[in-house]
Design an enzyme around this catalytic site. Structure first.
Site, PDB file in Angstrom:
ATOM      1  N   LYS A 216       0.803  -1.224   0.000  1.00  0.00           N
ATOM      2  CA  LYS A 216       0.000   0.000   0.000  1.00  0.00           C
ATOM      3  C   LYS A 216       0.836   1.274   0.000  1.00  0.00           C
ATOM      4  CE  LYS A 216      -3.744  -0.231  -0.294  1.00  0.00           C
ATOM      5  NZ  LYS A 216      -4.876  -0.595  -1.184  1.00  0.00           N
TER       6      LYS A 216
HETATM    7  N1  PMP Z   1      -3.105  -7.164   1.280  1.00  0.00           N
HETATM    8  C1  PMP Z   1      -2.990  -6.315   2.308  1.00  0.00           C
HETATM    9  C2  PMP Z   1      -2.166  -6.739   3.476  1.00  0.00           C
HETATM   10  C3  PMP Z   1      -3.623  -5.059   2.288  1.00  0.00           C
HETATM   11  O1  PMP Z   1      -3.494  -4.209   3.324  1.00  0.00           O
HETATM   12  C4  PMP Z   1      -4.404  -4.725   1.174  1.00  0.00           C
HETATM   13  C5  PMP Z   1      -5.122  -3.392   1.081  1.00  0.00           C
HETATM   14  N2  PMP Z   1      -6.026  -3.114   2.067  1.00  0.00           N
HETATM   15  C6  PMP Z   1      -4.525  -5.642   0.134  1.00  0.00           C
HETATM   16  C7  PMP Z   1      -3.853  -6.844   0.214  1.00  0.00           C
HETATM   17  C8  PMP Z   1      -5.409  -5.385  -1.049  1.00  0.00           C
HETATM   18  O2  PMP Z   1      -4.846  -4.515  -1.965  1.00  0.00           O
HETATM   19  P1  PMP Z   1      -5.758  -3.594  -2.882  1.00  0.00           P
HETATM   20  O3  PMP Z   1      -6.374  -2.548  -1.992  1.00  0.00           O
HETATM   21  O4  PMP Z   1      -4.809  -3.007  -3.865  1.00  0.00           O
HETATM   22  O5  PMP Z   1      -6.811  -4.436  -3.506  1.00  0.00           O
END
Ligand code: PMP
Length: 342
Positions: free
Chosen positions: A52
């Site tokens: 992120k």
């Molecule tokens: N894995 C983790 C540990 C996250 O914190 C997040 C985002 N909240 C994601 C995956 C998902 O990523 P995205 O928001 O780009 O879909």
């Protein structure tokens, strides 16, 4: 003496410039049991410890470019934690204020990390998206009331454009254009959609076939059924954090997704324990879901294929859940063998 070490390019002039360019690591056990090559992109190595950081940087860069974020300005965001960590650190590096709204159900490690780094953290009770008290709506209301910049990671497509321009291009180069499939879970959908679009761009540029894009969904999320039969329906629940979604965000719209796997928590946990004990990789819940989906995809494609997935953050963010015997017992979930009789 073995003097080999990974080569980093030029020195970074500041912290945000050090985000990205993460290693792509061959996951030996997952590869061996499937006869494929399965690689994990080590996003836990970003300065804020997760994928992120890329989202946070893309959103800040876009807000600066549009002229809405000015020196001394304030950013606000609703987050499961990792975006909040990235935004808070980037705001410090660039001279902004940053307010983070987060559901109080997130792991105590992420909450205490945010407090430790001096985030302006507002914890709210966990509410469904349709409730006005949901953390996303609270963050938008704060932006409107105070004239702050709302990062809006779910529906601000600067998020997926960041992954399209960086994550995808790095993967394509690291794999030298030879990649058969990419698996990834969704929270905002920015990583999956942006990386998928960027891999399609790169394949087109090189007159190559784009990889198969497979959504990795935890139980309790509606996206698996959306990919499989265009309905948003939910089954079961999950202890994973930051992934799973009940609606089609702007970041997810028109993403080229070919298939989906729904991964139950016990399967993701077994993968997480294996990654640690066999490879020395200490990762969080979404990485377990991602690698489990990569293993299933490898089995479906057959031996000889090359599959990439995302290692989104570190297991250190979830010690109190994924590596806590009492918590896992209370949920009837598998425990890491070395924690059963420590
Ligand atoms: N894995 C983790 C540990 C996250 O914190 C997040 C985002 N909240 C994601 C995956 C998902 O990523 P995205 O928001 O780009 O879909």
């Amino acid at each position: 003496m073995n003097t080999s070490f990974s080569s980093h390019s030029l020195p970074a002039p500041n912290m945000p410039a050090a985000i990205g360019q993460t290693p792509l690591i061959l996951l030996r056990k997952a590869s061996k049991i499937t006869g494929c090559e399965i690689y994990g992109k080590a996003e836990f190595m970003n300065p804020g410890g997760s994928i992120k950081d890329r989202t946070a940087l893309a959103i800040v860069n876009d807000a600066e470019a549009r002229g809405v974020l000015k020196p001394g300005g304030t950013l606000v965001e609703g987050t499961a934690g990792n975006t909040g960590i990235g935004l808070t650190l980037i705001a410090k590096a660039r001279g902004y204020r940053c307010v983070i709204v987060m559901p109080e159900t997130q792991s105590r490690e992420k909450i205490s990390f945010l407090q430790t780094i001096g985030a302006d953290l507002r914890l709210v009770p966990a509410k469904p998206y349709k409730d006005s008290g949901n953390y996303v709506h609270v963050s938008r209301a704060l932006a409107e009331e105070n004239n702050w910049v709302w990062a809006n990671q779910f529906d601000n497509t600067a998020n997926r454009e960041g992954h399209r321009a960086t994550t995808a291009q790095e993967i394509w180069q690291q794999m030298q254009g030879k990649i058969d499939a990419f698996t990834c879970a969704c929270g905002t959908g920015g990583t999956l959609a942006g990386t998928a679009l960027g891999l399609h761009d790169a394949a087109q540029c090189d007159k190559n076939r784009p990889p198969r894009i497979v959504l990795a969904d935890p139980e309790g999320s509606a996206l698996y059924s959306w990919v499989k039969n265009h309905t948003l329906s939910v089954e079961g629940s999950s202890i994973t954090e930051g992934i799973g979604q009940s609606r089609i965000t702007k970041n997810l719209e028109n993403a080229p997704i070919d298939d989906a796997e729904r991964i139950p928590d016990p399967e993701a946990l077994a993968v997480i324990y294996d990654l640690l004990s066999e490879e020395g990789l200490f990762v969080g819940g979404s990485s377990g879901v991602n690698v489990a989906a990569a293993i299933r995809t490898a089995r479906a494609l057959g031996p000889g294929h090359r599959i990439v997935t995302i290692l989104a953050d570190s297991g250190a963010r979830y010690e109190s859940k994924l590596f806590n015997k009492k918590f896992l017992q209370s949920k009837n979930l598998p425990i890491a063998p070395w924690l059963i009789h420590p």
